[in-house]
Design a protein around this motif. Sequence first.
Motif, short mmCIF file in Angstrom:
data_model
loop_
_atom_site.label_atom_id
_atom_site.label_comp_id
_atom_site.label_asym_id
_atom_site.label_seq_id
_atom_site.Cartn_x
_atom_site.Cartn_y
_atom_site.Cartn_z
N ASP A 226 47.14 44.87 48.06
CA ASP A 226 45.97 44.88 47.19
C ASP A 226 44.91 43.89 47.68
O ASP A 226 43.73 44.20 47.72
CB ASP A 226 46.33 44.56 45.74
N MET A 227 45.36 42.70 48.06
CA MET A 227 44.43 41.69 48.57
C MET A 227 43.81 42.14 49.89
O MET A 227 42.60 42.00 50.09
CB MET A 227 45.15 40.35 48.74
N ASP A 228 44.63 42.70 50.78
CA ASP A 228 44.11 43.21 52.05
C ASP A 228 43.07 44.30 51.82
O ASP A 228 42.01 44.31 52.44
CB ASP A 228 45.24 43.77 52.92
N ARG A 229 43.39 45.21 50.92
CA ARG A 229 42.48 46.31 50.62
C ARG A 229 41.13 45.78 50.13
O ARG A 229 40.07 46.23 50.56
CB ARG A 229 43.14 47.24 49.59
N ARG A 230 41.16 44.81 49.23
CA ARG A 230 39.91 44.27 48.69
C ARG A 230 39.13 43.51 49.77
O ARG A 230 37.91 43.67 49.89
CB ARG A 230 40.20 43.35 47.50
N MET A 231 39.81 42.72 50.59
CA MET A 231 39.10 41.99 51.64
C MET A 231 38.54 42.94 52.68
O MET A 231 37.41 42.76 53.15
CB MET A 231 40.04 40.98 52.32
N ASP A 232 39.30 43.95 53.05
CA ASP A 232 38.81 44.92 54.03
C ASP A 232 37.60 45.67 53.47
O ASP A 232 36.65 45.96 54.21
CB ASP A 232 39.93 45.88 54.43
N GLU A 233 37.62 45.97 52.18
CA GLU A 233 36.48 46.62 51.54
C GLU A 233 35.26 45.69 51.58
O GLU A 233 34.15 46.10 51.92
CB GLU A 233 36.85 46.98 50.10
N HIS A 234 35.47 44.43 51.23
CA HIS A 234 34.41 43.42 51.24
C HIS A 234 33.80 43.33 52.65
O HIS A 234 32.58 43.37 52.81
CB HIS A 234 35.01 42.08 50.80
N PHE A 235 34.65 43.23 53.67
CA PHE A 235 34.18 43.12 55.05
C PHE A 235 33.47 44.40 55.49
O PHE A 235 32.50 44.35 56.25
CB PHE A 235 35.32 42.79 56.00
N HIS A 236 33.93 45.55 55.03
CA HIS A 236 33.26 46.81 55.36
C HIS A 236 31.83 46.82 54.82
O HIS A 236 30.89 47.20 55.52
CB HIS A 236 34.04 48.01 54.80
N PHE A 237 31.66 46.40 53.58
CA PHE A 237 30.33 46.36 52.99
C PHE A 237 29.44 45.35 53.73
O PHE A 237 28.24 45.59 53.90
CB PHE A 237 30.39 46.03 51.50
N GLU A 238 30.01 44.24 54.17
CA GLU A 238 29.24 43.28 54.97
C GLU A 238 28.82 43.92 56.29
O GLU A 238 27.68 43.77 56.72
CB GLU A 238 30.05 42.01 55.23
N ALA A 239 29.73 44.63 56.94
CA ALA A 239 29.44 45.25 58.24
C ALA A 239 28.36 46.32 58.15
O ALA A 239 27.65 46.57 59.12
CB ALA A 239 30.72 45.83 58.84
#
Length: 144
Positions: free
Chosen positions: A7-20
């Motif tokens: 769950d934490m990985d999914r949220r961080m990866d989503e956050h980083f995707h939006f940044e990218a």
Amino acid sequence: MALSRQDMDRRMDEHFHFEATDDVEGVLGTLSADVDHDIVGWPTGPTRGRPAARGFYETLFADLADGRIDCTRRLYGPDFLVDESVWSGRAVGRPFGLEGANRPLSFRLLHVVEFAESGEIRRENVWLDLASILQQLAPPSSAA
């Protein structure tokens, strides 16, 4: 109830995707409404709440482009993670007050992130390798 690592990985990866993808609204949507947002060394100092975090992301997306974050290591606790990453892309504006001139840029990042039970990021603390940024973007010193 603690979040799983997935769950934490999914949220961080989503956050980083939006940044990218320079998606301010997407990034803000990963944060809790009352997020503690602290980019160490940022002129405003720590801020609280999505509206206060918005200015950082708007400036970041104007100054850096084609950003990519490669995670090198993550450590986990019951409601937090520590993410060690490398950001790479181009400095198109004036990141950290330095003329980017569309040059390539790469630097290490350390995120300390706490999560709310909802999975939203309730605290984001970011440390970056400013020495590396200065080395890549600061004008060469002239010998006197």
